[in-house]
Each structure stands twice: as structure tokens, then as C-alpha cells.
Design a protein around this motif. Sequence first.
Motif, short mmCIF file in Angstrom:
data_model
loop_
_atom_site.label_atom_id
_atom_site.label_comp_id
_atom_site.label_asym_id
_atom_site.label_seq_id
_atom_site.Cartn_x
_atom_site.Cartn_y
_atom_site.Cartn_z
N ALA A 284 0.82 -1.21 0.00
CA ALA A 284 0.00 0.00 0.00
C ALA A 284 0.85 1.26 0.00
O ALA A 284 0.51 2.25 -0.62
N PRO B 186 -9.69 -7.96 4.28
CA PRO B 186 -8.57 -7.21 4.84
C PRO B 186 -8.33 -5.97 3.99
O PRO B 186 -8.71 -5.95 2.82
N ALA B 187 -7.71 -4.94 4.61
CA ALA B 187 -7.49 -3.70 3.87
C ALA B 187 -6.80 -3.99 2.55
O ALA B 187 -5.80 -4.69 2.51
N SER C 258 -4.74 -2.97 -0.94
CA SER C 258 -3.76 -1.99 -1.36
C SER C 258 -4.49 -1.01 -2.28
O SER C 258 -5.39 -1.42 -3.02
N THR D 38 -9.11 -2.65 -4.77
CA THR D 38 -10.38 -3.02 -4.11
C THR D 38 -11.24 -3.88 -5.04
O THR D 38 -11.77 -4.91 -4.63
#
Length: 525
Positions: free
Chosen positions: A187, A426-427, A429, A433
Motif C-alpha cells: 500500500a 482485509p485492507a 492496497s 479493491t
Amino acid sequence: MRTTVLIIGGGVTGAGLARDLALRGVACVLVDKQDVNAGASGGNHGLLHSGARYVGSDPLAARECREEGEILRRIAPHCVEDTGGLFVAVSGDDEAYVADFPDLCAKSGIAASRLDAKTARDMEPALSDRLIAAYAVADASVDPFKLSLDNIGQAMAHGARFLPWTQVVGFRLNAGRIRAATLRDAANGREYELEVSLVINAAGAWAGRVAALAGPHVDLVFSKGTLLVTQSRITDRVINRLRPATDADILVPGGTVSILGTTSVRIPDPDDCRPTIAEVDQIIDEGAAMVPELNATRYIRAYSGVRPLFGKTSAGSGDRAVSRGFALLDHARDGVENFVTITGGKLTTYRLMAEKAADLVCAKLGVDAPCLTATTVMPPYAGGRWTEPGLAPKKWLKATDPTDAILCECEMVSKSVVDDIVRTMPAASPGTTLLSIGLRSRIGKGPCQGGFCSLRVAAHLYDTEVVRGDQGLCEIRRFLDERWRGVHPILFDFPLMQAEFQEAVHCGLFGLELVPGDETWKEDA
Ligand SMILES: Cc1cc2nc3c(=O)[nH]c(=O)nc-3n(C[C@H](O)[C@H](O)[C@H](O)COP(=O)(O)OP(=O)(O)OC[C@H]3O[C@@H](n4cnc5c(N)ncnc54)[C@H](O)[C@@H]3O)c2cc1C
């Protein structure tokens, strides 16, 4: 940060290891430089082998496949479509192999019942009328994405952590032990250390590169396999060509489509893996010998995966001669006491591979806990949402909230499904998305290959403020770049016209050629 075991590689082997260790009460962190199933686990046939394919070449692998297939049907029935399979030979095929096949199956304990040609063609009308032999076996199809996500889900429920978009870029060693791994967050490029008691390298085709970061040399060859997805389901059962393993001899049904493949092409670099037009032509020619309809059907996508084959091939021998078994390497023999590599093998035997690796790890850690993965049922993971392929819109709307707009009409994926996935994943990068939603649902997997649903999902992500500024456009561009890799080798006739129309929409209307694609998205780009 600190953990007991670091598992490198979020394919099915790493996911299975995280589940195995977590169920034994061992703290672990699973990392992948991309997202779940970025390697071979996302680029395979999805065949849950009965073992019959290996009875001639590798009886041990045949037996392992049979046993593991039975276990998987018990612990994760929702991941398996129990289609059954046929092995068929057509005139011109090796009759000596056909004659040996029932005995070879019997030696590996694999049930194979002989069918006459008429019965086989009644069961599967698409089969060639040049059939000379047919046997029914217990093949099935398995969804590799569900499987990995469910393993990760159960591991996380037992305390494991999963960090996607996190690459291992180095190790700190001292006195023959890895003390810490250096992780890079995709990220923001930030690097940080994770202190560890032990490291498992489950990086598939990249296992040699990961091992080299700590010193040991792992001898791998890379064999690319390409597969084609048909627009509709051609057969109900898995169809295997009854001959020693070669190209394009398996057709696997999955949901509304069938998957035809594969090839075995040596490549120098696992990152350079994409289907070619020559492979597509060859696969269709070969496949049509057992199922003639494959010559005329429409294909919606091609994709490739890399098999990490352990050991060198001798000059002149093909890659199919290299073992498809797995290698479990204890790098204590190379002077790194707390480092283990597991690579090769099959999706079908991933659980067994994870068990053997976890046994070794536990012995090294002094943990005396038995493996529970063969008997513990694996619930479906809430972070992946799978609509039932082929469910007619009318049926869907009757059973679903009519205000829950459908974003992907090919695969009937609604807003609420996308919202659930965004909430639980999970988040991601930045810029990934949409790709991550695609991995956790059937978005982009239908005939439009993301052409329309990518726009709708991105619009919904804007509405719900998950993305802003240029990010949504970059998301669409990256998603379509990824889909395009698989679409361009199969374009001719109507699909080519449709692709040109989509290009006009994407570039003419949204100017997608002007926004960043494969490059990492930056907020100020
Ligand atoms: C074309 C093809 C068809 C196949 N068909 C079948 C089939 O029908 N049935 C079957 O049983 N088996 C099949 N297989 C075999 C099966 O797909 C593989 O055995 C299995 O997926 C391997 O899983 P893995 O987790 O070991 O490796 P991978 O899935 O390749 O996972 C390795 C992961 O490591 C990650 N990684 C690499 N380097 C790093 C790093 N430095 N830091 C962090 N992460 C890293 C990668 O991103 C990747 O996600 C097929 C394979 C191919 C190629």
C-alpha cells in the motif's frame, strides 16, 4: 511485531498451513505479496483428482489424491461439486494403456467401472462417436478460491492473522537462525520487521527466490499450464482422455462453465505467465478429439498458472516427466535451523502437504499437538460471498430483496454482497479493491468478463465512499487489465466485435487509457 510462525504465500498450501497450525494452537501470520490465490492456486483446473490420472505414472500420488479427495468431501462439501468423472479413449489412442488402466487403478485402490460406448455417450452426449473405451471414476470439481478463503477464515477464527499485499523482501539471520523477516507493505512501500521463531516458505513457484533471501538454494523448474473457459457447461462430469498425461486432455465442469486444458510449457520466470494464441489453438484441437463440440463453442477467457516442479529435467525429457509430487525441505541441512520450504504438489493434496509441513514445524518448536484438519469441518468463510451460478434473474428476484440492486447480471451479484465483502475483507492496497472483490465473489467471471459489472461496482464504491477522486477509474482499469490478459488470446468473430465495443465504452466514455493501470495507484496521480 512478533509471531511464532511466519507462513509465506497465500495460496492453498499457505492457507492450509495457517489452518493447520491455528487448530493446533500455534500462533502464525500468513502473508502474500498480492492477495489470496495469486499464484497457481488461482490458475488451475479446479479438478479434485480421484487419482486415476496418476495410476500409470505415480501410484503414490494416485493414492494420496483418492484419500485427500474423500477427506475434502467430508470437511468442506460446499467447496466440492461432486460431478463424477469419465476416462475416455478415442480411436487412435494407445490401446495398450487402455488395456492396463483397470489393473493400474485397482493397484492404487481407485474404483473405475467400465462403461460401453453407448452408455458413456448416453451419460455425456457431447462425447465423440469415435469412443473406443470409457471408465467412470470419482473425479469432482473444487472451487480453489472458496477453498483457500475457507481455510484462511477458520485459521483467523483460531487466532491466525492474514496480511495480503505484504511481500517478504529479506531476513535477518543470526547464528544459523532467522530472527526476523522484513515485510514490505504494497500500500505504501513501507518496510518493517516481523520477529519470528520459525518461517515456512509456501511461495509456490517463487519458493526458490524466497529461500535464496535466507541463503538456501531450491532447485525448481517452471511449467506453465494454460486453460480455456467455455461460455456454457459442455458436460456434467469431468472428462479425462484415457492416455498417459499430455496436453489438453481434461475438461472440468464448474458452475455454468467448463474448463478445458492444459498445456505444459517451460518458462524462465514465473512472473511472465500468460496464455498465448498458439496454446489456445492447440488446446481446442486436442480437446475436440474427445468432445467435438469444443471446436465450435464460444470461449470467454483463457488463463495460465505456473507449476513449480521440484528438481531438474534431463535434456530432452519433457516437464511432464518431472514429479508432480511435493517437496518438503528442512533447511537445517543448509545451515538455517528454523526455516522450512514446502512446494510442488497438487490442489487436491494441499491438506496433506500442510499436515506434513506442520508436523515438521511442530517438532522443531517442541509443540506436541495433533493435526486436526482431516476431521474438523471447515465452515464457509463469511468474507467470501458466492452466488449460485446460473440462477435465473426471475428466481433470484423472487428470493431476494428487490431493492438490492444487481451489479453483475451475468453472475447475479448484488449490492449487499459487495457491501458485505468490503466490510469483511482485509485492507486492500490502493487500486486493488475491485480486484479483491472479484477474488471473493463471482464479479467479472461471467460472459462479460467485467466489461459492464466493473463499471457498476466502481460506481457503487463511489456511492458508498469506499473510493474517491480518480481511484474508481484506476480500479476499473486494473480490473480490466487483469481480465484482458485472459480475453485477448481467444478473440475472434463476435467476441472480437464485443471487445471493440467495450473498448469504445471504456476509452471513449471514461478515458481509461489515460489513468494508471498496473502501476500502483497513488492518490495524487
Ligand atoms: C495449469 C495448472 C493446472 C492445475 N490443475 C490442478 C488441478 O486440476 N487439480 C489439482 O489438484 N492441482 C492442480 N494444479 C496444481 C495446483 O494448482 C498447485 O499445486 C497449488 O495451487 C499450489 O499451491 P501453493 O499454495 O503451493 O502455490 P501458489 O498458489 O503458487 O502460492 C504461492 C503464493 O506465494 C506468494 N508469494 C511469492 N513470493 C512471495 C513473497 N516474497 N512474499 C509473499 N508472498 C509471496 C505468491 O503471490 C502466491 O500467491 C494445477 C496447476 C497448474 C499450474
